[in-house]
Scaffold this motif. Structure first.
Motif, PDB file in Angstrom:
ATOM      1  N   SER A 144       7.010 -10.386  -5.463  1.00  0.00           N
ATOM      2  CA  SER A 144       8.301  -9.477  -5.024  1.00  0.00           C
ATOM      3  C   SER A 144       8.363  -8.852  -3.631  1.00  0.00           C
ATOM      4  N   LEU A 145       7.013  -8.314  -3.537  1.00  0.00           N
ATOM      5  CA  LEU A 145       6.964  -7.571  -2.261  1.00  0.00           C
ATOM      6  C   LEU A 145       6.842  -8.505  -1.030  1.00  0.00           C
ATOM      7  N   ALA A 146       6.631  -9.543  -1.169  1.00  0.00           N
ATOM      8  CA  ALA A 146       6.433 -10.642  -0.006  1.00  0.00           C
ATOM      9  C   ALA A 146       7.809 -11.298   0.220  1.00  0.00           C
ATOM     10  N   GLU A 147       8.543 -11.403  -0.970  1.00  0.00           N
ATOM     11  CA  GLU A 147      10.040 -11.811  -0.749  1.00  0.00           C
ATOM     12  C   GLU A 147      10.860 -10.876  -0.136  1.00  0.00           C
ATOM     13  N   LEU A 148      10.710  -9.579  -0.324  1.00  0.00           N
ATOM     14  CA  LEU A 148      11.302  -8.296   0.397  1.00  0.00           C
ATOM     15  C   LEU A 148      10.939  -8.551   1.823  1.00  0.00           C
ATOM     16  N   ALA A 149       9.862  -8.820   2.127  1.00  0.00           N
ATOM     17  CA  ALA A 149       9.398  -9.002   3.629  1.00  0.00           C
ATOM     18  C   ALA A 149      10.011  -9.932   4.443  1.00  0.00           C
ATOM     19  N   THR A 150      10.617 -10.973   3.530  1.00  0.00           N
ATOM     20  CA  THR A 150      11.396 -11.768   4.503  1.00  0.00           C
ATOM     21  C   THR A 150      12.925 -11.413   5.143  1.00  0.00           C
ATOM     22  N   VAL A 151      13.290 -10.148   4.628  1.00  0.00           N
ATOM     23  CA  VAL A 151      14.386  -9.503   5.054  1.00  0.00           C
ATOM     24  C   VAL A 151      14.110  -8.140   5.737  1.00  0.00           C
ATOM     25  N   VAL A 152      13.184  -7.347   5.390  1.00  0.00           N
ATOM     26  CA  VAL A 152      12.840  -6.079   6.182  1.00  0.00           C
ATOM     27  C   VAL A 152      11.460  -6.210   6.430  1.00  0.00           C
ATOM     28  N   PRO A 153      10.890  -5.327   7.389  1.00  0.00           N
ATOM     29  CA  PRO A 153       9.440  -5.165   7.424  1.00  0.00           C
ATOM     30  C   PRO A 153       8.967  -4.426   6.344  1.00  0.00           C
ATOM     31  N   VAL A 154       7.647  -4.994   5.923  1.00  0.00           N
ATOM     32  CA  VAL A 154       7.105  -4.294   4.688  1.00  0.00           C
ATOM     33  C   VAL A 154       5.519  -3.899   4.999  1.00  0.00           C
ATOM     34  N   VAL A 155       5.056  -2.739   5.257  1.00  0.00           N
ATOM     35  CA  VAL A 155       3.663  -2.486   5.589  1.00  0.00           C
ATOM     36  C   VAL A 155       2.993  -2.379   4.034  1.00  0.00           C
ATOM     37  N   ARG A 156       2.044  -3.306   3.720  1.00  0.00           N
ATOM     38  CA  ARG A 156       1.279  -2.937   2.438  1.00  0.00           C
ATOM     39  C   ARG A 156       0.101  -2.196   3.201  1.00  0.00           C
ATOM     40  N   ALA A 157       0.101  -0.923   2.343  1.00  0.00           N
ATOM     41  CA  ALA A 157      -0.825   0.359   2.805  1.00  0.00           C
ATOM     42  C   ALA A 157      -1.756   0.446   1.758  1.00  0.00           C
ATOM     43  N   THR A 158      -2.869  -0.488   1.605  1.00  0.00           N
ATOM     44  CA  THR A 158      -4.105  -0.112   0.888  1.00  0.00           C
ATOM     45  C   THR A 158      -4.528   1.135   0.928  1.00  0.00           C
ATOM     46  N   ASN A 159      -5.108   1.408   2.254  1.00  0.00           N
ATOM     47  CA  ASN A 159      -5.575   2.491   2.681  1.00  0.00           C
ATOM     48  C   ASN A 159      -4.770   3.024   4.107  1.00  0.00           C
ATOM     49  N   LEU A 160      -4.487   4.023   4.117  1.00  0.00           N
ATOM     50  CA  LEU A 160      -3.534   4.592   5.158  1.00  0.00           C
ATOM     51  C   LEU A 160      -4.391   5.249   6.203  1.00  0.00           C
ATOM     52  N   SER A 161      -5.540   5.508   6.061  1.00  0.00           N
ATOM     53  CA  SER A 161      -6.341   6.301   6.949  1.00  0.00           C
ATOM     54  C   SER A 161      -6.723   5.530   8.420  1.00  0.00           C
ATOM     55  N   PHE A 162      -6.854   6.134   9.356  1.00  0.00           N
ATOM     56  CA  PHE A 162      -7.053   5.523  10.726  1.00  0.00           C
ATOM     57  C   PHE A 162      -8.739   5.328  10.827  1.00  0.00           C
ATOM     58  N   ALA A 163      -9.353   6.161  10.440  1.00  0.00           N
ATOM     59  CA  ALA A 163     -10.836   6.008  10.113  1.00  0.00           C
ATOM     60  C   ALA A 163     -11.368   4.913   9.263  1.00  0.00           C
ATOM     61  N   HIS A 164     -10.614   4.590   8.384  1.00  0.00           N
ATOM     62  CA  HIS A 164     -10.652   3.353   7.505  1.00  0.00           C
ATOM     63  C   HIS A 164     -10.631   2.164   8.351  1.00  0.00           C
ATOM     64  N   TYR A 165      -9.608   2.073   9.135  1.00  0.00           N
ATOM     65  CA  TYR A 165      -9.418   1.033  10.173  1.00  0.00           C
ATOM     66  C   TYR A 165     -10.541   0.786  10.906  1.00  0.00           C
ATOM     67  N   LEU A 166     -11.152   2.054  11.481  1.00  0.00           N
ATOM     68  CA  LEU A 166     -12.295   1.845  12.225  1.00  0.00           C
ATOM     69  C   LEU A 166     -13.582   1.374  11.433  1.00  0.00           C
ATOM     70  N   GLN A 167     -13.689   1.602  10.224  1.00  0.00           N
ATOM     71  CA  GLN A 167     -14.568   1.137   9.469  1.00  0.00           C
ATOM     72  C   GLN A 167     -14.607  -0.453   9.369  1.00  0.00           C
ATOM     73  N   LEU A 168     -13.410  -0.831   9.083  1.00  0.00           N
ATOM     74  CA  LEU A 168     -13.192  -2.190   9.037  1.00  0.00           C
ATOM     75  C   LEU A 168     -13.767  -2.967  10.504  1.00  0.00           C
ATOM     76  N   ARG A 169     -13.291  -2.259  11.621  1.00  0.00           N
ATOM     77  CA  ARG A 169     -13.546  -2.807  12.824  1.00  0.00           C
ATOM     78  C   ARG A 169     -14.980  -2.803  12.964  1.00  0.00           C
ATOM     79  N   ILE A 170     -15.775  -1.736  12.394  1.00  0.00           N
ATOM     80  CA  ILE A 170     -17.102  -1.775  12.636  1.00  0.00           C
ATOM     81  C   ILE A 170     -17.827  -2.882  11.677  1.00  0.00           C
ATOM     82  N   ALA A 171     -17.180  -3.163  10.702  1.00  0.00           N
ATOM     83  CA  ALA A 171     -17.781  -4.251   9.771  1.00  0.00           C
ATOM     84  C   ALA A 171     -17.780  -5.599  10.812  1.00  0.00           C
ATOM     85  N   GLU A 172     -16.714  -5.701  11.269  1.00  0.00           N
ATOM     86  CA  GLU A 172     -16.577  -7.030  11.977  1.00  0.00           C
ATOM     87  C   GLU A 172     -17.491  -7.203  13.062  1.00  0.00           C
ATOM     88  N   PHE A 173     -17.743  -6.069  13.626  1.00  0.00           N
ATOM     89  CA  PHE A 173     -18.385  -5.952  14.666  1.00  0.00           C
ATOM     90  C   PHE A 173     -19.967  -6.507  14.269  1.00  0.00           C
TER      91      PHE A 173
END
Length: 239
Positions: A91-120
């Protein structure tokens, strides 16, 4: 429900009065972000005008009402509820066809950096120098809704996608102080590398929710994660 947008600046709707919802309302008061709608299990829906973005920090039980409101009023959504059913994710994906939807599993910027470090790290450990084993550990206080956490699963999926190697274990612990810890450990013969992210205040994800809401306000329809939000914002700030 109101039918006309609030004028004079960005306005948020905040659904949920739990720890994240309360922290988000406090953050809005601190920086002057208008809140034109609130909703909670005990207080119902209270609205002065249609918000420009809704942040859902409630529970799966409120999901249908939140999606119905966003669809009927064409309001972007920052979805912070992670323990949804498969039907609710659809249902969330269906809503995203008409409006922007951010699926926010984790909102922290440092978590984003942790993911980028994992890829690096994955890019540098292919071939004979590859990591002998990689594990994920997560800790939340007692009472966390589900285990392992959605963030731990995203860490494992990110590592596997970038390296082609599955993690050997995901360990979860329910003890200690708010808010959370997530750690990725790479082990070689005689040495290990630990990339640990600790969040000690609900003000941290609240700031991330405000960042996501401001981004979603002008985004096109579509389903994205916080990775897209932070990728876009860091790209804009790079000379």
């Amino acid at each position: 429900m109101p039918e006309t947008p609030l004028t004079g600046g960005p306005a948020l709707g905040v659904v949920g009065r739990g720890r994240l919802g309360a922290a988000l309302l406090a953050a809005c008061r601190a920086d002057g972000t208008p809140v034109s709608l609130t909703a909670s299990r005990g207080g119902g829906w209270q609205a002065d005008a249609v918000p420009e973005v809704i942040v859902d920090a409630s529970a799966p039980e409120a999901h249908d009402d939140v999606l119905g409101y966003c669809a009927s009023h064409r309001v972007p959504l920052v979805a912070c509820v992670s323990n949804l059913t498969d039907a609710q994710w659809t249902s969330l994906a269906e809503l995203a066809t008409v409006v922007p939807v951010v699926r926010a599993t984790n909102l922290s910027f440092a978590h984003y950096l942790q993911l980028r470090i994992a890829e690096f790290t994955a890019a540098l450990t292919r071939g004979p120098l590859g990591a002998a084993g990689t594990t994920v550990r997560e800790r939340h206080p007692a009472g966390k809704a589900h285990r392992p956490s959605a963030t731990a699963l995203v860490l494992a999926e990110t590592w596997t996608g970038a390296s082609g190697r599955a993690v050997t274990d995901i360990a979860d612990e329910r003890a200690g102080l708010p808010v959370s810890e997530h750690e990725l450990t790479h082990t070689w013969d005689g040495e290990s590398l630990h990339v640990r992210h600790h969040v000690g205040s609900w003000a941290v994800p609240a700031r991330g929710a405000l960042t996501a809401a401001r981004w979603a306000r002008t985004a096109p329809p579509g389903l994205v994660t916080m990775r897209t939000v932070y990728d876009d914002l860091t790209a804009r700030s790079t000379p």
